[in-house]
Design a protein around this motif. Sequence first.
Motif, PDB file in Angstrom:
ATOM      1  N   PHE A 310       7.552  10.558   8.996  1.00 27.78           N
ATOM      2  CA  PHE A 310       7.435   9.401   9.890  1.00 27.78           C
ATOM      3  C   PHE A 310       8.740   9.283  10.668  1.00 27.78           C
ATOM      4  N   PRO A 311       8.761   9.684  11.918  1.00 26.85           N
ATOM      5  CA  PRO A 311      10.030   9.720  12.678  1.00 26.85           C
ATOM      6  C   PRO A 311      10.699   8.365  12.854  1.00 26.85           C
ATOM      7  N   PHE A 312       9.988   7.271  12.749  1.00 27.05           N
ATOM      8  CA  PHE A 312      10.597   5.952  12.966  1.00 27.05           C
ATOM      9  C   PHE A 312      11.432   5.482  11.774  1.00 27.05           C
ATOM     10  N   ILE A 313      11.433   6.180  10.655  1.00 26.93           N
ATOM     11  CA  ILE A 313      12.193   5.774   9.471  1.00 26.93           C
ATOM     12  C   ILE A 313      13.650   6.186   9.640  1.00 26.93           C
ATOM     13  N   ARG A 314      14.556   5.282   9.367  1.00 25.49           N
ATOM     14  CA  ARG A 314      15.994   5.555   9.441  1.00 25.49           C
ATOM     15  C   ARG A 314      16.484   6.122   8.112  1.00 25.49           C
ATOM     16  N   TYR A 360     -10.751   0.514  18.726  1.00 28.08           N
ATOM     17  CA  TYR A 360     -10.865   1.458  17.630  1.00 28.08           C
ATOM     18  C   TYR A 360      -9.606   2.319  17.591  1.00 28.08           C
ATOM     19  N   SER A 361      -9.226   2.743  16.401  1.00 28.33           N
ATOM     20  CA  SER A 361      -8.076   3.624  16.219  1.00 28.33           C
ATOM     21  C   SER A 361      -8.469   4.774  15.306  1.00 28.33           C
ATOM     22  N   SER A 362      -7.804   5.884  15.448  1.00 25.35           N
ATOM     23  CA  SER A 362      -8.056   7.023  14.574  1.00 25.35           C
ATOM     24  C   SER A 362      -7.431   6.774  13.204  1.00 25.35           C
ATOM     25  N   ASN A 363      -7.884   7.529  12.220  1.00 21.99           N
ATOM     26  CA  ASN A 363      -7.341   7.364  10.871  1.00 21.99           C
ATOM     27  C   ASN A 363      -5.877   7.764  10.799  1.00 21.99           C
ATOM     28  N   ILE A 364      -5.473   8.749  11.580  1.00 20.97           N
ATOM     29  CA  ILE A 364      -4.058   9.135  11.606  1.00 20.97           C
ATOM     30  C   ILE A 364      -3.218   8.010  12.189  1.00 20.97           C
ATOM     31  N   ALA A 365      -3.714   7.401  13.279  1.00 20.71           N
ATOM     32  CA  ALA A 365      -2.981   6.276  13.874  1.00 20.71           C
ATOM     33  C   ALA A 365      -2.931   5.087  12.924  1.00 20.71           C
ATOM     34  N   ILE A 366      -3.994   4.865  12.156  1.00 25.96           N
ATOM     35  CA  ILE A 366      -3.996   3.766  11.184  1.00 25.96           C
ATOM     36  C   ILE A 366      -2.955   4.011  10.095  1.00 25.96           C
ATOM     37  N   HIS A 367      -2.843   5.252   9.628  1.00 27.92           N
ATOM     38  CA  HIS A 367      -1.827   5.578   8.625  1.00 27.92           C
ATOM     39  C   HIS A 367      -0.424   5.344   9.173  1.00 27.92           C
ATOM     40  N   GLN A 368      -0.170   5.781  10.392  1.00 29.50           N
ATOM     41  CA  GLN A 368       1.136   5.574  11.010  1.00 29.50           C
ATOM     42  C   GLN A 368       1.435   4.082  11.191  1.00 29.50           C
ATOM     43  N   ASP A 369       0.445   3.340  11.659  1.00 27.49           N
ATOM     44  CA  ASP A 369       0.642   1.910  11.896  1.00 27.49           C
ATOM     45  C   ASP A 369       0.853   1.156  10.590  1.00 27.49           C
ATOM     46  N   SER A 370       0.101   1.512   9.538  1.00 26.45           N
ATOM     47  CA  SER A 370       0.266   0.843   8.240  1.00 26.45           C
ATOM     48  C   SER A 370       1.640   1.108   7.657  1.00 26.45           C
ATOM     49  N   THR A 371       2.093   2.353   7.717  1.00 26.60           N
ATOM     50  CA  THR A 371       3.429   2.681   7.209  1.00 26.60           C
ATOM     51  C   THR A 371       4.504   1.975   8.017  1.00 26.60           C
ATOM     52  N   SER A 372       4.307   1.877   9.330  1.00 24.36           N
ATOM     53  CA  SER A 372       5.288   1.198  10.180  1.00 24.36           C
ATOM     54  C   SER A 372       5.363  -0.292   9.853  1.00 24.36           C
ATOM     55  N   MET A 374       4.714  -1.791   6.964  1.00 19.29           N
ATOM     56  CA  MET A 374       5.397  -1.969   5.691  1.00 19.29           C
ATOM     57  C   MET A 374       6.886  -1.673   5.821  1.00 19.29           C
ATOM     58  N   TYR A 375       7.241  -0.664   6.617  1.00 16.48           N
ATOM     59  CA  TYR A 375       8.653  -0.317   6.801  1.00 16.48           C
ATOM     60  C   TYR A 375       9.400  -1.433   7.530  1.00 16.48           C
ATOM     61  N   GLU A 376       8.798  -1.985   8.583  1.00 15.44           N
ATOM     62  CA  GLU A 376       9.458  -3.053   9.338  1.00 15.44           C
ATOM     63  C   GLU A 376       9.670  -4.297   8.469  1.00 15.44           C
ATOM     64  N   TYR A 377       8.715  -4.601   7.610  1.00 19.65           N
ATOM     65  CA  TYR A 377       8.887  -5.765   6.736  1.00 19.65           C
ATOM     66  C   TYR A 377      10.014  -5.528   5.738  1.00 19.65           C
ATOM     67  N   CYS A 378      10.074  -4.361   5.143  1.00 16.68           N
ATOM     68  CA  CYS A 378      11.146  -4.066   4.190  1.00 16.68           C
ATOM     69  C   CYS A 378      12.497  -4.012   4.891  1.00 16.68           C
ATOM     70  N   TYR A 389      10.203   2.785  -3.291  1.00 18.73           N
ATOM     71  CA  TYR A 389       9.082   2.853  -4.229  1.00 18.73           C
ATOM     72  C   TYR A 389       7.747   2.922  -3.502  1.00 18.73           C
ATOM     73  N   LEU A 390       7.554   2.076  -2.482  1.00 17.02           N
ATOM     74  CA  LEU A 390       6.278   2.042  -1.777  1.00 17.02           C
ATOM     75  C   LEU A 390       6.005   3.348  -1.054  1.00 17.02           C
ATOM     76  N   TYR A 391       7.022   3.911  -0.429  1.00 17.06           N
ATOM     77  CA  TYR A 391       6.802   5.180   0.263  1.00 17.06           C
ATOM     78  C   TYR A 391       6.529   6.299  -0.732  1.00 17.06           C
ATOM     79  N   ARG A 392       7.320   6.376  -1.791  1.00 18.17           N
ATOM     80  CA  ARG A 392       7.208   7.507  -2.715  1.00 18.17           C
ATOM     81  C   ARG A 392       5.889   7.510  -3.476  1.00 18.17           C
TER      82      ARG A 392
END
Length: 699
Positions: A310-314, A360-372, A374-378, A389-392
């Motif tokens: 996920f390129p947006f992760i620091r 509608y969104s693709s499943n790949i886009a949904i995975h990216q958006d869901s991870t983003s 959760m990452y932004e909230y953390c 923990y959540l990512y691993r």
Amino acid sequence: MADMNPVTTPINGTSHCSGCAELLHPELEVHLSLDYRGLTDEEAMKLLLDDIEGWHGNRYYLIHIGKLSLAWSANFEAVCCQDTIDIDDAIPVAPIPTEVKRFIASQIKPRRLTSPGLYEAVVERFGYVVNYGQVQNLWKASFVALLRTSAACEELLYRSAEEVKYLGFTTGLFDLFVHGDQVNEYHVDSTYKTNRAGFELFGIVANVQGSGYPISNMIMNVDSRTNPANQDTHRVAVLKLFFRAMKDRGLNPTFMFCDKDMVRINAIEATWNPSVIRLCFWHLKRAVKTKLGQPKSDPMYNPFQAQHEFPFIRTDFAPVVNAPIRETGLLTTVEQREHILELMGSHYNRHALIPNGETYSSNIAIHQDSTSQMYEYCLEHNLRHARAYLYRNWYTCIHYKRWAESGVDSMIPIGKTTVLIEAHWKVMKRTHLYHYNCACLDLLTYVVLEHYYRKLKMKYQSTVVHRQKTTLFEKTFIAQWHQADRAEVFGISYATNLNLWVCGCVAFLQSPLALCKHLVKAYQASNQLQVVARVVFIQRSQTPPFVRILHTIHHNPYHPGSNHKKSFGLVLLNVVPGESTPSTTMKKSWPARQEQPVAPPAPAPTPMASDEDVPVVVMERTLLATEIRYWDKMTNVARLREEAEEDEIQQEYANMLNSRQAAVFGRAVQNGEVQFVDASIAVELRQRELGRTTTNLQR
């Protein structure tokens, strides 16, 4: 109980068996040879039990080992698992009469008695001609004989070795569901505390119209000491054999729900495709909530690997490992945990086939958006350890596909949790194993196949095939349907589509029934079938349309066994004109509703149903109409008989009155103000109401 000292010989030991007669403890003297001197305490106990088993002829299991620091000798206790000792060789007892043997064998299946209750029944009928131990042994021998001759099961695999013991078998529902094309979603789980040997009971249930029906079970015991580094290698191997045996017999599930037990997950993935795995959402939330409430620790987290996926992760937003001053405190607060679980619930339900609002969104886009998300909230709340923990454990590509619905393309599983098999264990323990405290393995197998399976077979025929009862899924669906029909709909558009049965609102996304008020309003506006219990058949699907509302027909042609040539001796649904059906395979069935029309008209063509959805041939329609006319005539005969009995009761009652009271009573009968139901009411009126009625008439 036996006291053992490898240095001193001889020793005294006592072997006892609960299956023997009451308070019967055969004693023996055990003389240890010099070979015991070089053995450890555990090895000496095992060798001693082997000698006792050779003398007794039955398997013994260790249940207690005393602490060596508290005594000068090794103290242990072992019990016989199957309790099959022949007490006739232990003490002289009276022979069992033949009529007692026949009586016990005849009471096993119909009466469902336990051994104490059966002993009381024998005493009441024959007196004290046998003791309790003899009755118990005959009781066990009877149900074991019935189990061996039962046609409701098939043995899949069996082994009895020192390190592993297991017995796998199928139920009578296996072929019905597996060889059909309507059931492809199953739930897997195991339970304990069902037998005295401490074996694990493993089960697989099929999701049929929102109810769980077991197709196979396995009792298993693996010696944990034989597993290297507690890797459960033997347990995984046994489950692989169990799954492979069912796959060879035709079981190819689309989805298989389980909790996050890596032993089951590895066995399922090794047998079928990894996409078959579906993690239970309830167990998911419990695992995440428990972990996020624990103290912080150094996690296994690689920020560069996470950034590569996920390129947006620091890379600098990560917990510091091996820091001089470790961070203390819990991973999250209570409010943060609740918000994280809410986000995961939204991520769990999203899919490319369900719109988010109007898009509608693709499943790949949904995975990216869901991870983003959760990452932004953390990142906003500086939850470094929680993010790791959540990512691993949940948001990597491999783990995400196991629990999120968007991890599977082109279809959505019907279930969300393993509640069906959890309810299965609850009913089995609290209803069918309630009378058997720590049953032996043979009795456990007998209860599963004869007691519980018999009840489920009746439930399947009454609710799914004959439609005499409404399933819990249908009751819940219709109740929420009427509740949504009364709700108010605002002018917001959510891309509601009846043909696909989807809606972009949050209620549809989170509903386990695939239902919302927008779909209900759209369905009512299209003037389709009225949603009434047992008038319509509600069919769930993993592909669009996710819900189909069809016109029900008696017998139900949509049940999983409709494409089978045999189904518990039911009337064959697909009758070909000109073919004769043996009378032995036919069983008369009671109609679900006597007011059903003789020839129900086919519903108008709609996107929800087609002519191919109603596989009823002309011969079956004729038989159905004839059966309904027969029961209508029987209803009219019963009505005329009740009217004649009512006239007789009224005349009898009028004869008990004087002339004035009889005149008043006659006018009441003509006006329809008096009605008797049956003779019991008339008797009750004679005894209790005559005085009060006379007073009212005089007034």
